[in-house]
Design an enzyme around this catalytic site. Structure first.
Site, PDB file in Angstrom:
ATOM      1  N   SER A   1      -5.885   3.504   4.613  1.00 48.72           N
ATOM      2  CA  SER A   1      -5.375   2.782   3.133  1.00 48.72           C
ATOM      3  C   SER A   1      -6.251   2.058   2.857  1.00 48.72           C
ATOM      4  CB  SER A   1      -3.925   1.760   3.845  1.00 48.72           C
ATOM      5  OG  SER A   1      -3.573   1.454   2.959  1.00 48.72           O
TER       6      SER A   1
ATOM      7  N   SER B   1       0.888  -1.434  -0.219  1.00 46.80           N
ATOM      8  CA  SER B   1       0.381  -0.544   0.166  1.00 46.80           C
ATOM      9  C   SER B   1       1.252   0.938  -0.147  1.00 46.80           C
ATOM     10  CB  SER B   1      -0.971  -0.028   0.977  1.00 46.80           C
ATOM     11  OG  SER B   1      -1.669  -0.643   1.193  1.00 46.80           O
TER      12      SER B   1
ATOM     13  N   LYS C   1       3.404   6.626   5.263  1.00 48.22           N
ATOM     14  CA  LYS C   1       1.897   5.679   4.861  1.00 48.22           C
ATOM     15  C   LYS C   1       2.865   3.922   4.805  1.00 48.22           C
ATOM     16  CE  LYS C   1      -1.384   3.831   2.736  1.00 48.22           C
ATOM     17  NZ  LYS C   1      -1.360   3.426   3.370  1.00 48.22           N
TER      18      LYS C   1
ATOM     19  N   LYS D   1       0.354   3.455  -3.021  1.00 42.61           N
ATOM     20  CA  LYS D   1      -0.787   4.627  -2.534  1.00 42.61           C
ATOM     21  C   LYS D   1      -0.047   5.546  -2.520  1.00 42.61           C
ATOM     22  CE  LYS D   1      -5.043   1.889  -0.934  1.00 42.61           C
ATOM     23  NZ  LYS D   1      -3.685   0.680  -0.633  1.00 42.61           N
TER      24      LYS D   1
END
Length: 445
Positions: A134, A70, A254, A73
């Protein structure tokens, strides 16, 4: 005899054991990656950089292509923020949820904020769901808004990655999930495909994200998201100060994890005027990625500081002047035009040297300038490098420019008039004659 025979076979036996031990365990000098690693990190790859200049402070396997999960992203975060800045979309623009995005938002064991089919959500709601919790389905909804389909969006991601100079990356979907989790929809690749990036590419992405759109930190620093469904969704970045591994100064960025990628986290923290970015990839456990991030952040803030390594108006040893021909003076003083500041490890300020590069276009075949020379005229550059001759490492070309400054003439040299030049020519002629005559006379004796 029997005793000597026994000793000989005992020696042979010991040698065989040592050989087999080396064969199966490796030679003693072949230490594990963790033992060679300055910080002893167990994660597969890591990198630590200064957020302002992109100077690399520490790295481990930073160029190996690994599952990014993720953390990919962040590409969509950048694209959304850029699209809003350029007026292509707006924060309050409505996005209608289709059947696929709805079903994906309810898929078990995936990080998601529930999205109702046929209902409209604003870009801001979807963006926050993606950046804080997320949300995978929210990411797909944004990808479809920007490019029509998620398949088309892969081209947008690749184009942006190239523009940002990421180099090591491979995108097969917008979310970072393994394609097998996408309910049979594969934007690129096959069922087993998954997004990949190197730690250096992730750091460069985070560097551009924080530098170009610092407002990202307003969202990534939120410990939780209160969504319209009445639920509160936690931020998976447990380094946020109020969460499990809270670290003072952390305000992004993140996390990401899949079976293939392991446990990843990109963090950024600021203390005083210093901000750094750290990346952990393929951590061994959910918690170790955070503890190893803390180790890197402590290392950065405890061991590095910005210093003026080279002052302005610095004169280069053994190169304080340049020879000048056809001028009223036969040389001109030179120096740097500004200082060089660098993030330096404590006690290592003296571990740097300078490299002078003169502008060959301004020099004759004898390496001399030709008058007139103007005060402040650039005659070359001076760059900083380590004493072993290695370049100081940065994420970007712009970063490398920070350790190179112009070398200028600190005074002007006017061109000599024709009479002076003529007299010099005559003087030079008779000087050559005298030197030749003197040499000849010496030869007689």
């Amino acid at each position: 005899m029997q005793l000597n025979y026994l000793k000989k076979w005992t020696l042979y036996g010991t040698m065989m054991v040592l050989m087999l031990t080396c064969l199966f365990t490796g030679l003693p000098e072949q230490a594990s990656a963790a033992e060679k690693d300055e910080l002893g990190l167990e994660s597969k790859a890591a990198i630590l950089v200064d957020s302002e200049t992109g100077e690399v402070l520490y790295e481990k396997n930073a160029d190996e292509l690994l599952g990014v999960a993720s953390m990919s992203k962040m590409v969509t975060e950048y694209i959304v923020l850029e699209s809003i800045k350029e007026g292509k979309i707006t924060w309050d623009q409505k996005v209608k949820i289709n059947n696929y995005v709805h079903r994906l938002s309810g898929a078990p064991e995936l990080s998601n904020v529930g999205l109702t089919e046929g209902e409209e959500y604003t870009v801001k709601e979807l963006y926050q769901a993606m950046a804080i919790h997320s949300g995978n389905a929210a990411t797909v909804a944004l990808a479809e808004l920007i490019a029509g389909t998620e398949k088309n969006y892969i081209n947008v991601m690749n184009k942006k990655a190239k523009e940002l100079g990421l180099e090591d990356y491979e995108f097969v979907n917008s979310s970072g999930l393994n394609n097998a989790d996408l309910l049979g929809s594969y934007p690129a690749g096959d069922a087993t495909s998954e997004n990949k990036m190197s730690a250096r590419a992730v750091a460069k992405l985070a560097y551009h994200l924080v530098k170009d759109y610092p407002e990202i930190l307003e969202t990534s620093s939120m410990p939780s998201l209160k969504f319209r469904d009445g639920r509160e969704y936690k931020n998976f970045n447990w380094l946020i100060p109020s969460l499990v591994f809270g670290y003072e100064g952390v305000d992004g960025l993140k996390t990401g994890s899949t079976d293939y990628a392991g446990y990843n986290v990109t963090s950024t923290a600021k203390k005083g005027d210093q901000r750094v970015i750290s990346v952990i990839m393929k951590g061994k456990t959910k918690n170790s990625r955070f503890s190893e991030s803390i180790k890197m952040l402590d290392y950065a803030f405890g061991n590095f500081a910005e210093e003026e390594v080279l002052p302005a108006n610095y004169t280069i040893k053994n190169n304080k002047t340049l020879k000048v021909v056809k001028g009223k003076e036969d040389s001109v003083k030179i120096s740097t035009d500004k200082a060089i500041n660098l993030i330096v490890k404590n006690g290592e300020k003296e571990n740097y040297q300078t490299k002078l590069t003169l502008d060959e276009k301004k020099l004759n075949t004898n390496g001399e300038l030709t008058a007139p020379v103007k005060k402040g005229e650039k005659v070359g550059t001076l760059s900083l490098q380590t004493k072993d001759g290695k370049e100081i490492e940065f994420l970007t070309a712009d970063g490398k420019k920070t350790v190179t400054v112009d070398v200028i003439a600190t005074e002007g040299v006017e061109k000599a008039n024709w009479f002076v030049l003529a007299m010099r020519g005559v003087g030079g002629f008779f000087s050559d004659v005298w030197d030749s005559a003197s040499a000849a006379v010496k030869g007689w004796f």
